[in-house]
Motif scaffolding. Structure first.
Motif, PDB file in Angstrom:
ATOM      1  N   MET A  84      -8.418 -24.057  -5.111  1.00 49.08           N
ATOM      2  CA  MET A  84      -7.102 -23.530  -4.829  1.00 49.08           C
ATOM      3  C   MET A  84      -7.217 -22.044  -4.521  1.00 49.08           C
ATOM      4  N   LYS A  85      -6.570 -21.628  -3.452  1.00 51.59           N
ATOM      5  CA  LYS A  85      -6.597 -20.231  -3.049  1.00 51.59           C
ATOM      6  C   LYS A  85      -5.634 -19.414  -3.901  1.00 51.59           C
ATOM      7  N   ARG A  86      -6.149 -18.315  -4.447  1.00 53.19           N
ATOM      8  CA  ARG A  86      -5.297 -17.418  -5.223  1.00 53.19           C
ATOM      9  C   ARG A  86      -4.743 -16.344  -4.293  1.00 53.19           C
ATOM     10  N   ILE A  87      -3.465 -16.083  -4.378  1.00 53.41           N
ATOM     11  CA  ILE A  87      -2.845 -15.018  -3.602  1.00 53.41           C
ATOM     12  C   ILE A  87      -2.358 -13.965  -4.581  1.00 53.41           C
ATOM     13  N   ARG A  88      -2.903 -12.772  -4.434  1.00 53.24           N
ATOM     14  CA  ARG A  88      -2.544 -11.676  -5.323  1.00 53.24           C
ATOM     15  C   ARG A  88      -1.136 -11.186  -4.992  1.00 53.24           C
ATOM     16  N   GLN A  89      -0.302 -11.071  -5.974  1.00 55.78           N
ATOM     17  CA  GLN A  89       1.045 -10.552  -5.799  1.00 55.78           C
ATOM     18  C   GLN A  89       0.979  -9.021  -5.680  1.00 55.78           C
ATOM     19  N   PRO A  90       1.890  -8.417  -4.923  1.00 52.28           N
ATOM     20  CA  PRO A  90       1.884  -6.959  -4.780  1.00 52.28           C
ATOM     21  C   PRO A  90       2.029  -6.275  -6.135  1.00 52.28           C
ATOM     22  N   ALA A  91       1.100  -5.382  -6.420  1.00 58.34           N
ATOM     23  CA  ALA A  91       1.101  -4.710  -7.723  1.00 58.34           C
ATOM     24  C   ALA A  91       1.941  -3.430  -7.728  1.00 58.34           C
ATOM     25  N   VAL A  92       2.078  -2.799  -6.561  1.00 60.72           N
ATOM     26  CA  VAL A  92       2.764  -1.510  -6.533  1.00 60.72           C
ATOM     27  C   VAL A  92       3.954  -1.490  -5.575  1.00 60.72           C
ATOM     28  N   ALA A  93       4.444  -2.662  -5.185  1.00 62.06           N
ATOM     29  CA  ALA A  93       5.621  -2.712  -4.313  1.00 62.06           C
ATOM     30  C   ALA A  93       6.766  -1.983  -4.992  1.00 62.06           C
ATOM     31  N   CYS A 101      -1.024   6.831  13.534  1.00 62.91           N
ATOM     32  CA  CYS A 101      -1.672   7.572  14.617  1.00 62.91           C
ATOM     33  C   CYS A 101      -3.103   7.071  14.823  1.00 62.91           C
ATOM     34  N   ALA A 102      -3.831   6.926  13.746  1.00 61.43           N
ATOM     35  CA  ALA A 102      -5.225   6.471  13.837  1.00 61.43           C
ATOM     36  C   ALA A 102      -5.313   5.055  14.396  1.00 61.43           C
ATOM     37  N   LEU A 103      -4.407   4.189  13.978  1.00 57.49           N
ATOM     38  CA  LEU A 103      -4.467   2.795  14.416  1.00 57.49           C
ATOM     39  C   LEU A 103      -4.088   2.612  15.879  1.00 57.49           C
ATOM     40  N   LEU A 104      -3.354   3.551  16.458  1.00 58.16           N
ATOM     41  CA  LEU A 104      -2.972   3.454  17.857  1.00 58.16           C
ATOM     42  C   LEU A 104      -3.855   4.281  18.786  1.00 58.16           C
ATOM     43  N   MET A 105      -4.891   4.899  18.255  1.00 56.02           N
ATOM     44  CA  MET A 105      -5.813   5.676  19.089  1.00 56.02           C
ATOM     45  C   MET A 105      -6.621   4.734  19.971  1.00 56.02           C
ATOM     46  N   PRO A 106      -6.976   5.216  21.182  1.00 54.84           N
ATOM     47  CA  PRO A 106      -7.887   4.401  21.985  1.00 54.84           C
ATOM     48  C   PRO A 106      -9.229   4.313  21.257  1.00 54.84           C
ATOM     49  N   VAL A 107      -9.857   3.182  21.365  1.00 57.98           N
ATOM     50  CA  VAL A 107     -11.111   2.956  20.633  1.00 57.98           C
ATOM     51  C   VAL A 107     -12.291   3.146  21.566  1.00 57.98           C
ATOM     52  N   CYS A 108     -13.207   4.030  21.174  1.00 60.17           N
ATOM     53  CA  CYS A 108     -14.395   4.255  21.994  1.00 60.17           C
ATOM     54  C   CYS A 108     -15.526   3.326  21.560  1.00 60.17           C
ATOM     55  N   ASN A 109     -15.442   2.810  20.350  1.00 59.91           N
ATOM     56  CA  ASN A 109     -16.499   1.960  19.817  1.00 59.91           C
ATOM     57  C   ASN A 109     -15.822   0.797  19.104  1.00 59.91           C
ATOM     58  N   PRO A 110     -16.067  -0.430  19.551  1.00 55.99           N
ATOM     59  CA  PRO A 110     -15.384  -1.570  18.938  1.00 55.99           C
ATOM     60  C   PRO A 110     -15.905  -1.960  17.559  1.00 55.99           C
ATOM     61  N   ASN A 111     -16.927  -1.283  17.065  1.00 51.67           N
ATOM     62  CA  ASN A 111     -17.457  -1.592  15.742  1.00 51.67           C
ATOM     63  C   ASN A 111     -16.532  -1.025  14.664  1.00 51.67           C
ATOM     64  N   VAL A 112     -16.357  -1.778  13.601  1.00 52.05           N
ATOM     65  CA  VAL A 112     -15.468  -1.374  12.515  1.00 52.05           C
ATOM     66  C   VAL A 112     -16.231  -1.425  11.203  1.00 52.05           C
ATOM     67  N   ALA A 113     -16.042  -0.415  10.389  1.00 53.32           N
ATOM     68  CA  ALA A 113     -16.614  -0.403   9.042  1.00 53.32           C
ATOM     69  C   ALA A 113     -15.471  -0.226   8.059  1.00 53.32           C
ATOM     70  N   VAL A 114     -15.464  -1.011   7.017  1.00 52.56           N
ATOM     71  CA  VAL A 114     -14.423  -0.917   5.999  1.00 52.56           C
ATOM     72  C   VAL A 114     -15.083  -0.512   4.687  1.00 52.56           C
ATOM     73  N   SER A 115     -14.550   0.538   4.104  1.00 56.31           N
ATOM     74  CA  SER A 115     -15.042   0.995   2.812  1.00 56.31           C
ATOM     75  C   SER A 115     -13.872   0.944   1.849  1.00 56.31           C
ATOM     76  N   SER A 116     -14.061   0.241   0.752  1.00 53.84           N
ATOM     77  CA  SER A 116     -12.943   0.069  -0.158  1.00 53.84           C
ATOM     78  C   SER A 116     -13.447  -0.173  -1.572  1.00 53.84           C
ATOM     79  N   GLY A 117     -12.600   0.159  -2.500  1.00 51.12           N
ATOM     80  CA  GLY A 117     -12.869  -0.183  -3.891  1.00 51.12           C
ATOM     81  C   GLY A 117     -12.464  -1.628  -4.136  1.00 51.12           C
ATOM     82  N   TYR A 118     -12.641  -2.070  -5.318  1.00 51.70           N
ATOM     83  CA  TYR A 118     -12.242  -3.446  -5.682  1.00 51.70           C
ATOM     84  C   TYR A 118     -10.819  -3.370  -6.190  1.00 51.70           C
ATOM     85  N   TYR A 119      -9.884  -3.952  -5.440  1.00 51.17           N
ATOM     86  CA  TYR A 119      -8.480  -3.819  -5.762  1.00 51.17           C
ATOM     87  C   TYR A 119      -7.837  -5.112  -6.251  1.00 51.17           C
ATOM     88  N   TYR A 120      -8.546  -5.992  -6.841  1.00 56.77           N
ATOM     89  CA  TYR A 120      -7.909  -7.229  -7.313  1.00 56.77           C
ATOM     90  C   TYR A 120      -7.639  -7.170  -8.774  1.00 56.77           C
TER      91      TYR A 120
END
Length: 77
Positions: free
Chosen positions: A1-10, A58-77
């Motif tokens: 069963m897939k767990r869906i995390r409820q918004p913690a800071v809404a 602004c960042a998300l609507l910038m033209p992209v020069c490199n289609p590679n994406v890196a995501v850096s994040s903490g553990y938020y569950y």
């Protein structure tokens, strides 16, 4: 069963009403000024929308020069 995390800071870092949240994000995106040249890299903040929403839009609507994406994040569950 897939767990869906409820918004913690809404209601704290972003509105807890989905319609208000959608309008807020749409407003940020509409206010972005176009740029001519893509930057070599983009770092997108993810703090509360009232603090960083305009910068993230602004960042998300910038033209992209490199289609590679890196995501850096903490553990938020």
């Amino acid at each position: 069963m897939k767990r869906i995390r409820q918004p913690a800071v809404a209601g704290s870092f972003y509105p807890d009403n989905p319609d208000i949240l959608k309008a807020m994000i749409a407003d940020y995106l509409l206010k972005v000024s176009p740029v001519d040249k893509a930057p070599p890299a983009i770092i997108v903040p993810h703090a509360g929308y009232i603090y960083s929403g305009a910068i993230a839009a602004c960042a998300l609507l910038m033209p992209v020069c490199n289609p590679n994406v890196a995501v850096s994040s903490g553990y938020y569950y």
